[in-house]
Design a protein around this motif. Structure first.
Motif, PDB file in Angstrom:
ATOM      1  N   MET A   1       2.636  -0.910  -8.571  1.00 35.44           N
ATOM      2  CA  MET A   1       2.386   0.092  -7.536  1.00 35.44           C
ATOM      3  C   MET A   1       3.690   0.659  -6.971  1.00 35.44           C
ATOM      4  O   MET A   1       3.696   1.757  -6.395  1.00 35.44           O
ATOM      5  CB  MET A   1       1.566  -0.534  -6.391  1.00 35.44           C
ATOM      6  CG  MET A   1       0.151  -0.891  -6.771  1.00 35.44           C
ATOM      7  SD  MET A   1      -0.678  -2.003  -5.579  1.00 35.44           S
ATOM      8  CE  MET A   1      -0.592  -1.074  -4.063  1.00 35.44           C
ATOM      9  N   ALA A   2       4.805  -0.065  -7.121  1.00 35.67           N
ATOM     10  CA  ALA A   2       6.069   0.298  -6.469  1.00 35.67           C
ATOM     11  C   ALA A   2       6.555   1.689  -6.847  1.00 35.67           C
ATOM     12  O   ALA A   2       7.097   2.413  -6.010  1.00 35.67           O
ATOM     13  CB  ALA A   2       7.134  -0.745  -6.780  1.00 35.67           C
ATOM     14  N   GLU A   3       6.397   2.110  -8.084  1.00 37.94           N
ATOM     15  CA  GLU A   3       6.899   3.426  -8.498  1.00 37.94           C
ATOM     16  C   GLU A   3       6.233   4.569  -7.720  1.00 37.94           C
ATOM     17  O   GLU A   3       6.834   5.583  -7.487  1.00 37.94           O
ATOM     18  CB  GLU A   3       6.753   3.632  -9.996  1.00 37.94           C
ATOM     19  CG  GLU A   3       5.497   4.351 -10.421  1.00 37.94           C
ATOM     20  CD  GLU A   3       5.438   4.662 -11.893  1.00 37.94           C
ATOM     21  OE1 GLU A   3       5.235   5.845 -12.219  1.00 37.94           O
ATOM     22  OE2 GLU A   3       5.536   3.741 -12.711  1.00 37.94           O
ATOM     23  N   PHE A   4       4.990   4.355  -7.306  1.00 39.18           N
ATOM     24  CA  PHE A   4       4.289   5.397  -6.565  1.00 39.18           C
ATOM     25  C   PHE A   4       4.841   5.538  -5.147  1.00 39.18           C
ATOM     26  O   PHE A   4       4.850   6.598  -4.566  1.00 39.18           O
ATOM     27  CB  PHE A   4       2.782   5.155  -6.578  1.00 39.18           C
ATOM     28  CG  PHE A   4       2.253   5.149  -7.988  1.00 39.18           C
ATOM     29  CD1 PHE A   4       2.041   6.328  -8.659  1.00 39.18           C
ATOM     30  CD2 PHE A   4       2.034   3.947  -8.651  1.00 39.18           C
ATOM     31  CE1 PHE A   4       1.598   6.328  -9.969  1.00 39.18           C
ATOM     32  CE2 PHE A   4       1.583   3.953  -9.964  1.00 39.18           C
ATOM     33  CZ  PHE A   4       1.377   5.140 -10.631  1.00 39.18           C
ATOM     34  N   ARG A   5       5.364   4.450  -4.595  1.00 41.83           N
ATOM     35  CA  ARG A   5       6.043   4.493  -3.310  1.00 41.83           C
ATOM     36  C   ARG A   5       7.342   5.291  -3.448  1.00 41.83           C
ATOM     37  O   ARG A   5       7.675   6.079  -2.588  1.00 41.83           O
ATOM     38  CB  ARG A   5       6.341   3.079  -2.797  1.00 41.83           C
ATOM     39  CG  ARG A   5       7.050   3.079  -1.453  1.00 41.83           C
ATOM     40  CD  ARG A   5       7.160   1.685  -0.864  1.00 41.83           C
ATOM     41  NE  ARG A   5       5.901   0.983  -0.744  1.00 41.83           N
ATOM     42  CZ  ARG A   5       4.957   1.231   0.153  1.00 41.83           C
ATOM     43  NH1 ARG A   5       5.127   2.206   1.013  1.00 41.83           N
ATOM     44  NH2 ARG A   5       3.846   0.537   0.185  1.00 41.83           N
TER      45      ARG A   5
ATOM     46  N   GLU B   1       0.826  -1.208   0.000  1.00 45.56           N
ATOM     47  CA  GLU B   1       0.000   0.000   0.000  1.00 45.56           C
ATOM     48  C   GLU B   1       0.858   1.255   0.000  1.00 45.56           C
ATOM     49  O   GLU B   1       1.856   1.348   0.705  1.00 45.56           O
ATOM     50  CB  GLU B   1      -0.930   0.020   1.212  1.00 45.56           C
ATOM     51  CG  GLU B   1      -1.849   1.225   1.225  1.00 45.56           C
ATOM     52  CD  GLU B   1      -2.865   1.204   2.355  1.00 45.56           C
ATOM     53  OE1 GLU B   1      -3.580   2.204   2.501  1.00 45.56           O
ATOM     54  OE2 GLU B   1      -2.941   0.198   3.073  1.00 45.56           O
ATOM     55  N   VAL B   2       0.452   2.215  -0.815  1.00 45.47           N
ATOM     56  CA  VAL B   2       1.130   3.501  -0.919  1.00 45.47           C
ATOM     57  C   VAL B   2       0.197   4.550  -0.326  1.00 45.47           C
ATOM     58  O   VAL B   2      -0.988   4.567  -0.633  1.00 45.47           O
ATOM     59  CB  VAL B   2       1.453   3.845  -2.391  1.00 45.47           C
ATOM     60  CG1 VAL B   2       2.109   5.200  -2.506  1.00 45.47           C
ATOM     61  CG2 VAL B   2       2.320   2.757  -3.016  1.00 45.47           C
ATOM     62  N   THR B   3       0.732   5.413   0.519  1.00 41.89           N
ATOM     63  CA  THR B   3      -0.063   6.475   1.121  1.00 41.89           C
ATOM     64  C   THR B   3       0.372   7.822   0.546  1.00 41.89           C
ATOM     65  O   THR B   3       1.319   7.898  -0.216  1.00 41.89           O
ATOM     66  CB  THR B   3       0.097   6.479   2.655  1.00 41.89           C
ATOM     67  OG1 THR B   3       1.480   6.655   2.969  1.00 41.89           O
ATOM     68  CG2 THR B   3      -0.415   5.183   3.257  1.00 41.89           C
ATOM     69  N   GLY B   4      -0.322   8.865   0.912  1.00 36.22           N
ATOM     70  CA  GLY B   4       0.026  10.197   0.431  1.00 36.22           C
ATOM     71  C   GLY B   4      -0.808  10.592  -0.770  1.00 36.22           C
ATOM     72  O   GLY B   4      -1.841   9.985  -1.070  1.00 36.22           O
ATOM     73  N   GLY B   5      -0.334  11.599  -1.477  1.00 39.05           N
ATOM     74  CA  GLY B   5      -1.068  12.154  -2.610  1.00 39.05           C
ATOM     75  C   GLY B   5      -1.244  11.204  -3.772  1.00 39.05           C
ATOM     76  O   GLY B   5      -2.176  11.344  -4.557  1.00 39.05           O
ATOM     77  N   ARG B   6      -0.347  10.244  -3.927  1.00 41.74           N
ATOM     78  CA  ARG B   6      -0.444   9.276  -5.036  1.00 41.74           C
ATOM     79  C   ARG B   6      -0.790   7.894  -4.497  1.00 41.74           C
ATOM     80  O   ARG B   6      -0.287   6.887  -4.972  1.00 41.74           O
ATOM     81  CB  ARG B   6       0.864   9.249  -5.818  1.00 41.74           C
ATOM     82  CG  ARG B   6       1.202  10.653  -6.311  1.00 41.74           C
ATOM     83  CD  ARG B   6       1.749  10.818  -7.669  1.00 41.74           C
ATOM     84  NE  ARG B   6       1.060  10.105  -8.704  1.00 41.74           N
ATOM     85  CZ  ARG B   6       1.686   9.618  -9.754  1.00 41.74           C
ATOM     86  NH1 ARG B   6       2.976   9.760  -9.898  1.00 41.74           N
ATOM     87  NH2 ARG B   6       1.021   8.993 -10.698  1.00 41.74           N
ATOM     88  N   ALA B   7      -1.641   7.854  -3.493  1.00 43.82           N
ATOM     89  CA  ALA B   7      -1.993   6.616  -2.794  1.00 43.82           C
ATOM     90  C   ALA B   7      -2.628   5.586  -3.716  1.00 43.82           C
ATOM     91  O   ALA B   7      -3.347   5.926  -4.663  1.00 43.82           O
ATOM     92  CB  ALA B   7      -2.938   6.924  -1.643  1.00 43.82           C
ATOM     93  N   VAL B   8      -2.342   4.344  -3.394  1.00 50.14           N
ATOM     94  CA  VAL B   8      -2.976   3.220  -4.074  1.00 50.14           C
ATOM     95  C   VAL B   8      -2.876   2.008  -3.154  1.00 50.14           C
ATOM     96  O   VAL B   8      -1.878   1.813  -2.466  1.00 50.14           O
ATOM     97  CB  VAL B   8      -2.335   2.938  -5.461  1.00 50.14           C
ATOM     98  CG1 VAL B   8      -0.876   2.546  -5.364  1.00 50.14           C
ATOM     99  CG2 VAL B   8      -3.136   1.909  -6.234  1.00 50.14           C
ATOM    100  N   SER B   9      -3.953   1.237  -3.102  1.00 50.24           N
ATOM    101  CA  SER B   9      -3.974   0.033  -2.274  1.00 50.24           C
ATOM    102  C   SER B   9      -4.586  -1.115  -3.061  1.00 50.24           C
ATOM    103  O   SER B   9      -5.290  -0.909  -4.051  1.00 50.24           O
ATOM    104  CB  SER B   9      -4.770   0.280  -0.985  1.00 50.24           C
ATOM    105  OG  SER B   9      -6.131   0.526  -1.296  1.00 50.24           O
TER     106      SER B   9
END
Length: 185
Positions: free
Chosen positions: A176-180, A5-13
């Motif tokens: 999803m990793a690039e958004f992290r 899971e990525v949090t913040g402005g570019r979040a994705v789960s």
């Protein structure tokens, strides 16, 4: 999935909706068979390509082809006999109702970056003007054939066959990793 899971402005789960009810229906539109199924479901079958009917947070019906539909109920787990009332409604009529709950799993990709993740490997136009909330299509994500349902403004349900689920989860987590990385910068 939880660790990706990525949090913040570019979040994705990413998470799974395990054991949801899925029933395949076959019936010609506007036929006596379709009317019998609609009576049991309490909702009209979708009329055309990409459409859905019902409540995405509970029972809803996705259009798959002119005479093929998928009933999904994410509010409860599958149980023996889920398709019985639909089968009974078709008694003596052309059509089919078949429990497909073990056929596919449902993955939920959500957040502001969900569409960006899907667009890395989906050839379909996912822009909201072409793929609004409620629409569902048969497509591919990466090399995996899926049913893709836009179930919310920033939520997509991805239905891979069970045998492809592990591969697709790994593909989505990698995408999803690039958004992290951008979150850390």
């Amino acid at each position: 999935m939880a660790a990706a899971e990525v949090t913040g402005g570019r979040a994705v789960s990413l998470h799974e909706l395990p054991f949801a009810v899925q029933i395949g229906l076959r019936a010609a539109p506007d036929s006596e068979s379709a009317q019998a199924l609609e009576t049991v479901l309490g909702v009209q079958l979708p009329a055309g390509h990409g459409q859905s009917a019902g409540d995405a947070s509970g029972q809803h019906v996705l259009w798959l082809s002119p005479d093929e539909f998928l009933v999904v109920d994410v509010s409860r787990e599958q149980s023996t006999g889920d398709a019985d009332s639909l089968e009974a409604a078709l008694e003596g009529l052309p059509g089919q109702a078949l429990d497909l709950s073990a056929n596919r799993t449902i993955l939920v990709l959500a957040g502001p970056s969900a569409r960006d993740v899907l667009e890395k490997g989906c050839q379909a136009d996912l822009h909201p003007r072409s793929f609004p909330v409620g629409h569902a299509i048969v497509t591919a994500v990466g090399p995996v054939p899926v049913l893709l349902h836009r179930s919310g403004e920033r939520e997509y349900r991805v239905y891979p066959r069970a045998s492809f689920a592990d591969f697709l989860v790994r593909w989505l987590v990698d995408s999803m990793a690039e958004f992290r990385q951008e979150e850390v910068l």
